[in-house]
Design a protein around this motif. Structure first.
Motif, PDB file in Angstrom:
ATOM      1  N   VAL A  13     -15.069   6.158  83.234  1.00 58.81           N
ATOM      2  CA  VAL A  13     -14.487   7.356  83.833  1.00 58.81           C
ATOM      3  C   VAL A  13     -14.530   8.511  82.841  1.00 58.81           C
ATOM      4  O   VAL A  13     -14.803   9.656  83.209  1.00 58.81           O
ATOM      5  CB  VAL A  13     -13.048   7.075  84.299  1.00 58.81           C
ATOM      6  N   ALA A  14     -14.284   8.205  81.567  1.00 55.84           N
ATOM      7  CA  ALA A  14     -14.317   9.256  80.547  1.00 55.84           C
ATOM      8  C   ALA A  14     -15.684   9.935  80.538  1.00 55.84           C
ATOM      9  O   ALA A  14     -15.781  11.160  80.473  1.00 55.84           O
ATOM     10  CB  ALA A  14     -13.995   8.668  79.176  1.00 55.84           C
ATOM     11  N   ARG A  15     -16.742   9.150  80.624  1.00 55.49           N
ATOM     12  CA  ARG A  15     -18.082   9.734  80.649  1.00 55.49           C
ATOM     13  C   ARG A  15     -18.272  10.592  81.888  1.00 55.49           C
ATOM     14  O   ARG A  15     -18.811  11.697  81.827  1.00 55.49           O
ATOM     15  CB  ARG A  15     -19.149   8.636  80.623  1.00 55.49           C
ATOM     16  N   MET A  16     -17.797  10.080  83.021  1.00 57.07           N
ATOM     17  CA  MET A  16     -17.963  10.819  84.270  1.00 57.07           C
ATOM     18  C   MET A  16     -17.112  12.090  84.296  1.00 57.07           C
ATOM     19  O   MET A  16     -17.368  12.989  85.083  1.00 57.07           O
ATOM     20  CB  MET A  16     -17.571   9.947  85.469  1.00 57.07           C
ATOM     21  N   THR A  17     -16.087  12.135  83.456  1.00 56.20           N
ATOM     22  CA  THR A  17     -15.221  13.307  83.420  1.00 56.20           C
ATOM     23  C   THR A  17     -15.796  14.367  82.499  1.00 56.20           C
ATOM     24  O   THR A  17     -15.250  15.450  82.386  1.00 56.20           O
ATOM     25  CB  THR A  17     -13.814  12.887  82.949  1.00 56.20           C
ATOM     26  N   GLY A  18     -16.877  14.038  81.819  1.00 59.01           N
ATOM     27  CA  GLY A  18     -17.504  15.028  80.964  1.00 59.01           C
ATOM     28  C   GLY A  18     -17.024  14.983  79.533  1.00 59.01           C
ATOM     29  O   GLY A  18     -17.279  15.902  78.760  1.00 59.01           O
ATOM     30  N   ILE A  19     -16.318  13.918  79.157  1.00 53.12           N
ATOM     31  CA  ILE A  19     -15.914  13.774  77.763  1.00 53.12           C
ATOM     32  C   ILE A  19     -17.126  13.299  76.961  1.00 53.12           C
ATOM     33  O   ILE A  19     -17.758  12.311  77.338  1.00 53.12           O
ATOM     34  CB  ILE A  19     -14.755  12.753  77.644  1.00 53.12           C
TER      35      ILE A  19
ATOM     36  N   ALA B  27      -8.106   8.538  76.602  1.00 53.22           N
ATOM     37  CA  ALA B  27      -8.849   8.405  77.855  1.00 53.22           C
ATOM     38  C   ALA B  27      -9.970   7.380  77.710  1.00 53.22           C
ATOM     39  O   ALA B  27     -10.161   6.519  78.572  1.00 53.22           O
ATOM     40  CB  ALA B  27      -9.413   9.764  78.269  1.00 53.22           C
TER      41      ALA B  27
ATOM     42  N   ASN C 138      -8.730   3.917  77.719  1.00 55.12           N
ATOM     43  CA  ASN C 138      -8.255   3.455  79.022  1.00 55.12           C
ATOM     44  C   ASN C 138      -9.411   3.104  79.942  1.00 55.12           C
ATOM     45  O   ASN C 138      -9.413   2.060  80.583  1.00 55.12           O
ATOM     46  CB  ASN C 138      -7.394   4.539  79.664  1.00 55.12           C
ATOM     47  N   ASN C 139     -10.395   3.988  80.025  1.00 55.61           N
ATOM     48  CA  ASN C 139     -11.514   3.714  80.926  1.00 55.61           C
ATOM     49  C   ASN C 139     -12.711   4.553  80.494  1.00 55.61           C
ATOM     50  O   ASN C 139     -12.807   5.732  80.800  1.00 55.61           O
ATOM     51  CB  ASN C 139     -11.125   4.060  82.369  1.00 55.61           C
TER      52      ASN C 139
ATOM     53  N   ALA D  92      -8.799  12.658  74.314  1.00 56.18           N
ATOM     54  CA  ALA D  92      -9.986  11.942  74.790  1.00 56.18           C
ATOM     55  C   ALA D  92      -9.990  10.515  74.261  1.00 56.18           C
ATOM     56  O   ALA D  92     -10.448   9.598  74.949  1.00 56.18           O
ATOM     57  CB  ALA D  92     -11.252  12.678  74.357  1.00 56.18           C
TER      58      ALA D  92
END
Lengths: 335, 519
Positions: A214-220, A207, A210-211, A204
């Motif tokens: 997007v990391a938040r939107m991926t549920g990290i 991730a 990198n972005n 994570a």
């Protein structure tokens, strides 16, 4: 997909090229330095004693670098290392057998010092994510909070010396020619590599670097992970404070002086960009070894110690330029 | 095969309970009603096309479906249960997946990790107790990729993939996640594809269509696209939005593109009129001779004449984009030379190009041409005008006002930050920025990307007008039809070189002629 087969071949080649560049260049530089200094000073540089000296000086920056690069991977930065080292080191000394006879809780002083470091790191991370302020300024403040804690613990009495002689001798004692301090640093580095490669937390971190959106939107759980990584970095700084105090044989608030530059320079020279997302522990270890070898070699080559800091600054700038050279497109934004 | 946990569909039961049911949902921003009391029901095994002009309320509807916005009023049901999403993650966990126009991959990680990363929360076996099982990561990813018929190796870093390949990974990831989440919830997945084909080449579009057909077996799809023929081909049912309302909801049978166009715009598409190509003037404004850059393009001879549109067509990776960027000085060229007004140019940079009267509209609007946080008026005057050092606020206001009228940029609020405008209007502002300087050469890199037909027609009209006023235009079109429609000359590129040239007035090439030379 037929139209893409042409580019597919190129893709693999490009991938291989990047992989080759992944760390090998830094290792080549390290070997080059070793070769140059061995030729310049064949009697003193390439000896086992000197190897132990280099590794011993490298151990504290390696321990610091493991934690600091985990934070840098997310695109954040922890400037508090020197202060945290001071606070944790002083905690360790005052909880061990010392000339002031404050308290002696034996080996428990180690986890206590690590806990102080982790707590300060977690505080940095928590303020950073809750107040949404840049980590560099929060950690800059925590640096001085750490120094303040160390100063308060130090008080106005005499310097607390460590009285356990064998403990003080432990870092520099060697096992198979390698100082204990560096073996400890290697264990920390191995832990760092494991976290980076094998855990959700470590992946994570890449991730997020990198972005982050997007990391938040991926549920990290970005905020939680960032706090944990800062706490990890704090614990590393705490451990470095313990090793530093053992090496000094006494408690001192400024046990970590000069370490911030060394750590950040090692991260960058090793090839982890401060923007995050790439690089990692092993690169930082290489970076530390390059810098330690350089310092050691310059001393043995009889270079005036007063110009050493200038030299290391130049090396840092040169490394940054070299690292960014391949990406200097005309319209790339850098700030 | 991926275990979706969904048994073979029981048609009779399924018809009774739709996957998604919207009952009079509304969303208002300030005084603007973006979606007005919209009701819609989507059954399992249905592919529904959602079309509408930019600003018709499609994105607001999608944002409500994916948990970005909560509806102000109305009721949303998913798999028969009323839902109020707490956020995008909640929507994902309930089995609603969306593939956005913008890509959302971690470019520093491998394809496999990107696919698995989001699925961790939805019960993927690849990460247990916070520890990665790399063999499982790879296996799961290979299965997902195999399912959409992709041969991308799962260990490839995303940064090494082409734009279209990344889009396929993105689609694979979203479908995988939606299926897993829906299975965990005991429902069926709903996958929203928001203009997925705008960056895909034909072969990949076919792969995507096959995947949509497979998705139909287990769940439902909402397919948003501006390519009407594609919507008609792929979807079972078409829903048309206009001004925040649902103006049509009908099965595709018997519907034509012209019908859809009329429903979307509220008026007929005017017939295509090819304007008379002006004669080639004696000297080109800008020409390239033997221009090349290894790995991108080679031996390109190109003449751009005042008042003529030269359309360059080619597949992804044919080198068109790199060529345009070299012409504008963004990237260098290693071979050949560029001639401006008969004089060779050296050390070409964007600054020199602008001074020489060149204008460049990049494809990546969000990254390279539109400054979202600045007002539209400031965006419009970003490039220095006749007064190089100082532009008075009054002058800027007048200039912006004039261009807002001229290109019909809506809303007429030049002081609004550019990011608050719809895509089509942002593009018009960027175009106006260049047109205000009366450019001699217009380099247009996919000017219609992501625009709906109405906005596209308006932008095309601007391009034609600029050309009529004497600009030499180089156009990289999104579709061959667009190239044929606008171009006076068509240049076909293949593998970095020019493979054919057509004069549309005398040769009258068809799309088939172009395709033949492209592949």
């Amino acid at each position: 997909m037929t139209t893409l087969t042409g580019t597919g071949g190129a893709t693999t080649k490009r991938g291989a090229a990047t992989k080759w560049r992944g760390g090998l260049a830094e290792v080549v530089i390290l070997l080059g330095l070793v070769a140059v200094f061995s030729i310049l000073n064949p009697t003193h540089f390439p000896t086992l004693t000197n190897l132990a000296t280099i590794l011993n000086t490298a151990s504290i920056p390696v321990i610091l670098g493991v934690g600091a690069s985990a934070v840098v991977l997310t695109g954040r930065i922890d400037l508090s290392v020197e202060g945290v080292m001071g606070a944790a080191g002083m905690t360790f000394v005052l909880l061990s057998a010392n000339s002031r006879e404050t308290a002696d809780i034996g080996w428990l002083a180690w986890p206590a010092a690590l806990a102080v470091g982790a707590a300060l790191g977690a505080l940095t991370g928590a303020i950073h994510v809750l107040a949404k302020v840049p980590s560099f300024i929060v950690s800059l403040g925590i640096w001085y909070v750490g120094l303040g804690i160390a100063a308060v613990l130090f008080g106005y009495e005499m310097i607390p010396f460590l009285t356990n002689e064998s403990a003080v001798a432990w870092p520099t004692a060697t096992l198979a020619g390698i100082p204990n301090s560096f073996l400890l640093a290697l264990c920390v580095a191995a832990l760092g590599v494991l976290i980076e490669r094998m855990t959700r937390l470590g992946r994570a971190a890449y991730a997020i670097g990198n972005n982050e959106a997007v990391a938040r939107m991926t549920g990290i759980p970005v905020s939680t992970f960032v706090v944990i990584l800062f706490a990890f970095a704090g614990a590393c700084s705490g451990l470095a404070g313990v090793v530093g105090s053992l090496a000094l044989g006494a408690g001192a608030a400024n046990v970590g002086v000069g370490m911030l530059f060394l750590t950040l320079a090692a991260i960058v020279i090793g090839g982890t960009p401060l923007g995050g997302g790439r690089g990692g522990t092993l690169r930082t270890v290489t970076g530390v070894l390059i810098l330690s070898t350089l310092y050691n070699g310059l001393i043995l080559a009889g270079v005036d110690p007063s110009i050493q800091s200038g030299v290391s600054g130049l090396v840092l700038v040169a490394a940054v330029v070299a690292a960014g050279w391949s990406q200097r497109e005309r319209l790339r934004v850098f700030k | 095969m991926i275990q979706t946990g969904i048994v073979a569909p029981d048609a009779s039961r399924v018809k009774a309970a739709p996957i998604l049911r919207l009952d009079a949902i509304s969303k208002t921003f300030g005084t603007v009603a973006a979606v007005k009391s919209l009701s819609l029901s989507i059954s399992r095994h249905e592919v529904v096309g959602l079309i509408g002009e930019n600003g018709a309320g499609k994105s607001t509807l999608l944002k409500m479906l994916t948990g970005v916005h909560l509806p102000d009023q109305g009721r949303m049901e998913l798999n028969g249960r009323a839902v109020a999403f707490r956020g995008p993650l909640d929507a994902t966990a309930q089995g609603v997946g969306i593939v956005h126009q913008e890509q959302s991959l971690f470019t520093n990680l491998s394809v496999a990790e990107n696919i698995v990363m989001g699925a961790v929360r939805a019960g993927s076996q690849a990460v247990r107790g916070g520890i990665y099982r790399w063999s499982t990561v790879r296996r799961e990813a290979s299965e997902v990729l195999a399912r959409i018929g992709s041969d991308i190796p799962p260990d490839t870093p995303v940064s090494d993939l082409s734009f279209a390949e990344r889009q396929m990974v993105e689609i694979a990831r979203t479908i995988h996640l939606a299926c897993q989440s829906a299975a965990a919830q005991g429902g069926a997945p709903l996958v929203i594809l928001d203009e997925p084909t705008s960056v895909l080449e034909k072969a990949e579009t076919e792969v995507l269509e096959a995947e949509i057909a497979r998705l139909r077996e287990i769940g439902s799809v909402i397919f948003v696209s501006h390519r009407l023929e594609e919507v008609l081909r792929i979807c079972d049912r078409i829903v048309v939005m206009r001004h925040g309302e649902l103006v049509a909801d009908r099965p595709v049978a018997g519907v034509t593109e012209a019908d859809l166009y009329r429903l979307m715009i509220g008026k007929d598409r005017h017939a295509r009129i090819r304007d008379v190509a002006p004669a080639v003037t004696s000297r080109p404004v800008l020409s390239a001779s033997g221009l090349g850059r290894p790995g991108h393009f080679r031996d390109v001879d190109l003449d751009l004449h005042a008042g003529r549109i030269t359309a360059v067509v080619g597949t992804f990776g044919a080198g068109r984009e790199a060529l345009v960027r070299s012409l504008f000085g963004v990237e260098g060229h290693d071979r050949g030379r560029m001639i401006l007004d008969g004089k060779p140019v050296t050390d070409w940079t964007p600054r020199k190009a602008i001074a020489a009267g060149l204008a460049y509209l990049p494809a990546e609007r969000g990254v390279e041409s539109a400054v979202g946080g600045l007002s539209a008026a400031r965006n419009l005057t970003l490039v220095p005008h006749e007064a190089p050092w100082w532009l008075s606020p009054a002058r800027r206001k007048a200039l912006a006002g004039a261009w807002f009228e001229r290109l019909d940029i809506r809303p007429r609020l030049p002081e609004l930050p550019l990011e608050r405008f719809s895509g089509g209007n942002q593009q018009k502002v960027v175009l106006a920025k260049w047109l205000a300087r009366n450019p001699r050469v217009l380099l247009l890199d996919h000017p219609l990307r992501g625009l709906d037909p109405g906005a596209g027609a308006a932008v095309n009209a601007c391009i034609r007008a600029a050309c009529a006023e004497g600009a030499a235009v180089l156009l990289l079109a999104d579709t061959l039809e667009e190239a044929l429609d606008l171009g006076h000359e068509i240049v076909v590129m293949r593998d970095g070189g020019i493979s054919a040239r057509f004069d549309t007035a005398t040769d009258d090439p068809t799309t088939l002629d172009l395709l033949e030379k492209m592949v």
